[in-house]
Design an enzyme around this catalytic site. Structure first.
Site, mmCIF file in Angstrom:
data_model
loop_
_atom_site.group_PDB
_atom_site.id
_atom_site.type_symbol
_atom_site.label_atom_id
_atom_site.label_comp_id
_atom_site.label_asym_id
_atom_site.label_seq_id
_atom_site.Cartn_x
_atom_site.Cartn_y
_atom_site.Cartn_z
ATOM 1 N N ASP A 1 52.569 40.631 32.806
ATOM 2 C CA ASP A 1 51.153 40.947 33.010
ATOM 3 C C ASP A 1 50.262 40.071 32.117
ATOM 4 O O ASP A 1 50.599 39.801 30.958
ATOM 5 C CB ASP A 1 50.947 42.433 32.659
ATOM 6 N N GLU B 1 52.011 36.437 35.653
ATOM 7 C CA GLU B 1 50.786 36.717 36.398
ATOM 8 C C GLU B 1 49.693 35.779 35.903
ATOM 9 O O GLU B 1 49.095 35.991 34.839
ATOM 10 C CB GLU B 1 50.331 38.166 36.201
ATOM 11 N N ASP C 1 45.624 44.642 42.856
ATOM 12 C CA ASP C 1 44.384 44.159 42.218
ATOM 13 C C ASP C 1 43.383 43.626 43.234
ATOM 14 O O ASP C 1 42.329 43.110 42.835
ATOM 15 C CB ASP C 1 44.708 43.022 41.233
HETATM 16 C C1 ARE Z 1 40.189 49.719 35.711
HETATM 17 C C2 ARE Z 1 39.572 50.238 37.001
HETATM 18 C C3 ARE Z 1 38.725 49.185 37.662
HETATM 19 C C4 ARE Z 1 37.659 48.703 36.710
HETATM 20 C C5 ARE Z 1 38.337 48.234 35.413
HETATM 21 C C6 ARE Z 1 37.305 47.808 34.366
HETATM 22 O O1 ARE Z 1 40.636 50.639 37.879
HETATM 23 O O2 ARE Z 1 38.140 49.703 38.837
HETATM 24 O O3 ARE Z 1 36.973 47.598 37.285
HETATM 25 O O4 ARE Z 1 39.151 49.294 34.891
HETATM 26 O O5 ARE Z 1 37.188 48.686 33.351
HETATM 27 C C7 ARE Z 1 44.933 47.625 34.875
HETATM 28 C C8 ARE Z 1 44.719 48.546 36.059
HETATM 29 C C9 ARE Z 1 43.286 48.475 36.549
HETATM 30 C C10 ARE Z 1 42.346 48.747 35.407
HETATM 31 C C11 ARE Z 1 42.601 47.751 34.287
HETATM 32 C C12 ARE Z 1 41.750 48.004 33.071
HETATM 33 O O6 ARE Z 1 45.615 48.188 37.093
HETATM 34 O O7 ARE Z 1 43.097 49.452 37.555
HETATM 35 O O8 ARE Z 1 41.018 48.607 35.914
HETATM 36 O O9 ARE Z 1 43.985 47.873 33.877
HETATM 37 O O10 ARE Z 1 41.987 49.266 32.581
HETATM 38 C C13 ARE Z 1 42.232 39.251 35.517
HETATM 39 C C14 ARE Z 1 43.444 39.050 34.637
HETATM 40 C C15 ARE Z 1 44.670 39.653 35.270
HETATM 41 C C16 ARE Z 1 44.451 41.115 35.623
HETATM 42 C C17 ARE Z 1 43.241 41.192 36.523
HETATM 43 C C18 ARE Z 1 42.915 42.641 36.863
HETATM 44 O O11 ARE Z 1 43.628 37.664 34.381
HETATM 45 O O12 ARE Z 1 45.738 39.571 34.337
HETATM 46 O O13 ARE Z 1 42.103 40.611 35.872
HETATM 47 N N1 ARE Z 1 45.630 41.739 36.250
HETATM 48 C C19 ARE Z 1 46.599 42.569 35.502
HETATM 49 C C20 ARE Z 1 47.186 43.676 36.390
HETATM 50 C C21 ARE Z 1 46.149 44.758 36.562
HETATM 51 C C22 ARE Z 1 45.965 45.439 35.226
HETATM 52 C C23 ARE Z 1 45.813 44.491 34.119
HETATM 53 C C24 ARE Z 1 46.070 43.155 34.269
HETATM 54 C C25 ARE Z 1 45.614 45.044 32.778
HETATM 55 O O14 ARE Z 1 47.685 43.160 37.560
HETATM 56 O O15 ARE Z 1 46.490 45.712 37.522
HETATM 57 O O16 ARE Z 1 44.783 46.289 35.315
HETATM 58 O O17 ARE Z 1 46.893 45.469 32.339
HETATM 59 C C26 ARE Z 1 39.821 36.157 38.900
HETATM 60 C C27 ARE Z 1 40.158 35.669 37.548
HETATM 61 C C28 ARE Z 1 41.414 36.353 37.043
HETATM 62 C C29 ARE Z 1 41.209 37.845 37.158
HETATM 63 C C30 ARE Z 1 40.952 38.171 38.619
HETATM 64 C C31 ARE Z 1 40.792 39.663 38.880
HETATM 65 O O18 ARE Z 1 39.868 35.348 39.924
HETATM 66 O O19 ARE Z 1 40.345 34.321 37.550
HETATM 67 O O20 ARE Z 1 41.712 35.993 35.712
HETATM 68 O O21 ARE Z 1 42.394 38.492 36.684
HETATM 69 O O22 ARE Z 1 39.795 37.518 39.060
HETATM 70 O O23 ARE Z 1 39.706 40.158 38.234
#
Ligand code: ARE
Length: 581
Positions: A327, A356, A423
């Site tokens: 992650d 990721e 996501d």
């Molecule tokens: C929660 C709520 C959301 C709210 C958010 C903000 O559910 O509705 O918007 O909070 O407070 C996990 C949960 C999410 C949770 C989040 C925070 O699954 O539900 O959101 O924690 O508590 C970037 C990162 C990438 C990340 C994405 C989400 O680079 O690593 O953002 N993905 C991982 C997982 C997620 C997980 C986390 C990280 C945290 O797969 O599920 O979220 O552990 C672009 C950018 C990317 C960006 C992408 C998406 O194009 O270039 O860098 O990814 O957009 O935003």
């Protein structure tokens, strides 16, 4: 000739080993500028009469990204050492391009040339071979199946009784997955990627409390072992999610810091800016984004490192998992990932490591960190063309080429392609509920280079917007399934399993459309045959001319007609055609 556009470097996507004596070399030039390129190459130490001895061979023009042409060849290095340069010809000029610059005539001293000092076999990019034959299925465990209601968390809602929200629970668990393995076998997938399963307070479990414990709402160690055993006996691999960038708020070391402040033995496990530690909208410690419930771990701290590396091997040794999805992989320091790779590969040499990363990932794919990254640029391109109509098919081919040529082929063969995840909005929703377009999307996903991943429920037509909308309960009532979509996916997976060229064998070249939104696609080829995948993204019927004098065999199509060598494809149609039989 536009010399400022000419580029090569003896590394990464421009120079990489195919085996211990073959180097694949690429050169970038301005589009439609250079008319031919030859490679000049030889062993740096072979000289005769004071002159370096070299060979020459032509390079192939293999693609373009709209701005640049890409040239490619495979250089055989009999002695495993190589110096090389490029002889370029345009309509008006000829030049020699070397490490030392451009020359009018061929330099006779090997010192001028690009240097690939030695082809070491152990520098060949190597990901686990089994991944090439894998079709992944991503499961968000809280929402796949409730097989054991006795372990439901507090306030569990009836399955699917309300839309998914940030804080609701439906009681999905491991037994629920075990009970539905027939569904996976039926579609033909053979790998499961689970989003996190370790103890955590949220429904998504990205806020780990204990990395060594399964979350009790999913079951116990025996339930997971049983699930993995059953998966393995069906030939299904299992990958877990490692959330090492940050812990959860209730991770005991973080709680200790909250309680004991500067005197906590764990204060250096995190990145705390000042004491007392304060959360809120702008926490005074590093976090995932500014999410105060996800404090960032200090992965350079030897104690943290030791702990997380133990986590990495524990689940391999005790549960025999086959892969780790990492992650927020690009926000963790790279020295940590190098150690992680060494450690987990020692525990299980063919374990798969998937990072990721949503952006250019070359630094992590040099063989010392990850085996693959999640190919979000692939998803963006496919959706921009087919679902959002924000690019035309000409731009699609160019954008895809740009992504493809930014990695060594040996790396791209293993890329992890997806069209939706926990996501992102669901693919059918992105396609405005249009089944034909969604079928086109899956046609690309399941025939492109790389390893495809299907997000649970997409195969039966679940819908939903961005997180949390995309995390609804799996619908087990077959009357609600989009059978046309499911059959399409099954057919493509079966075809891919039978015909290795549709999976990751051979090479790929892009079919650039002649008109802005004309038919586009790609050819997959090896020494004996070619398979061409064609799609029509436009709202009119379109034509495509196949190479003449070939015998064609349609493997699978919709809305396609071949007359002679002319292919017509109706709007929203596609075709997978084999030739050179
Ligand atoms: C929660 C709520 C959301 C709210 C958010 C903000 O559910 O509705 O918007 O909070 O407070 C996990 C949960 C999410 C949770 C989040 C925070 O699954 O539900 O959101 O924690 O508590 C970037 C990162 C990438 C990340 C994405 C989400 O680079 O690593 O953002 N993905 C991982 C997982 C997620 C997980 C986390 C990280 C945290 O797969 O599920 O979220 O552990 C672009 C950018 C990317 C960006 C992408 C998406 O194009 O270039 O860098 O990814 O957009 O935003």
């Amino acid at each position: 000739m536009e010399k400022t556009a000419i580029f090569h470097r003896p590394t990464d996507n421009f120079a990489y080993l195919l085996d211990d004596r073959t180097l694949q070399l690429r050169l970038k030039t301005k589009k439609n500028d250079v008319t031919s390129v030859s490679l000049i190459f030889g062993d740096p130490y072979i000289w005769r009469n004071g002159e370096w001895q070299f060979s020459k061979m032509p390079m192939n023009l293999v693609g373009n990204d709209g701005l640049h042409d890409y040239w490619e060849t495979e250089a055989f290095a009999a002695t495993k050492r190589l110096r090389y340069g490029f002889q370029l010809t345009s309509l008006t000029e000829e030049t020699i391009y070397t490490e030392k610059g451009f020359f009018d005539s061929i330099p006779t001293d090997s010192d001028y040339y690009f240097c690939f000092p030695y082809l070491h076999e152990n520098e060949l990019f190597q990901a686990p071979q089994w991944v090439k034959g894998t079709v992944w299925y991503q499961i968000f465990p809280e929402r796949f199946g409730n097989g054991n209601p006795s372990i439901n968390p507090k306030n569990t809602k009836a399955w699917g009784s309300e839309p998914p929200a940030v804080n609701n629970f439906f009681g999905g668990d491991f037994d629920g997955v075990t009970a539905h393995l027939d569904h996976l076998t039926d579609i033909g997938v053979n790998g499961i990627y689970f989003t996190p399963v370790f103890e955590a307070s949220s429904n998504h479990k990205y806020d780990t409390i204990d990395y060594m414990e399964i979350d009790p709402q999913f079951g116990d160690a025996d339930a997971l072992k049983e699930l993995i055993t059953q998966c393995h006996s069906r030939g299904i691999k299992v990958m877990l999610d490692a959330v090492f960038n940050h812990s959860g708020y209730y991770f005991p070391p973080f709680q200790d810091v909250l309680k004991n402040g500067e005197s906590s033995p764990y204060k250096d496990w995190f990145h705390i800016h000042s004491f007392p530690v304060l959360g809120g909208e702008k926490p005074n410690y590093e976090a995932f984004g500014f999410v105060d419930s996800m404090p960032k771990l200090n992965t350079a701290n030897p104690e943290v490192k030791k702990y997380l590396l133990e986590v990495g091997t524990y689940w391999i040794n005790e549960f025999d998992i086959d892969g780790w999805r990492l992650d927020v992989a690009n926000e963790v320091d790279q020295p940590f990932w190098r150690e992680f790779r060494k450690t987990v590969k020692e525990a299980k040499p063919d374990v798969y490591i998937l990072g990721e990363i949503w952006h250019d990932s070359m630094p992590w794919l040099r063989g010392d960190q990850f085996d693959a990254v999640m190919n979000y640029p692939f998803k963006t391109n496919v959706l921009n063309l087919l679902a959002k109509n924000s690019i035309n098919s000409k731009q699609f081919a160019e954008n895809m080429s740009k992504v493809y040529y930014s990695y060594p082929k040996t790396v791209f063969d293993f890329t992890f392609n997806l069209v939706g995840s926990h996501d992102t909005a669901r693919i059918l929703t992105e396609c405005n509920d249009n089944i034909n377009i969604t079928k086109q999307v899956f046609t690309i996903l399941l025939t492109f280079m790389g390893t495809p991943c299907i997000y649970y429920g997409d195969e039966i037509g679940l819908t939903g917007g961005q997180d949390p909308g995309c995390r609804e309960c799996m619908d087990w009532d077959e009357n609600n399934h989009q059978l046309e979509l499911k059959n399409h996916i099954q057919t493509l997976i079966a075809l891919r399993t039978k015909e290795k060229l549709l999976a990751n064998e051979g090479s790929i070249t892009f079919v650039h459309p002649t008109e802005a939104n004309g038919i586009f696609g790609y050819k997959k080829h090896n020494a004996t045959k070619t398979i061409i995948v064609l799609l029509n993204p436009s709202s009119d019927e379109q034509q495509y001319a196949l190479d003449r004098d070939q015998k064609y065999n349609i493997l699978y199509s919709s809305g396609l007609l071949i007359e002679g060598s002319n292919v017509s494809i109706s709007t929203e149609g596609f075709g997978i055609i084999e030739y050179n039989l």
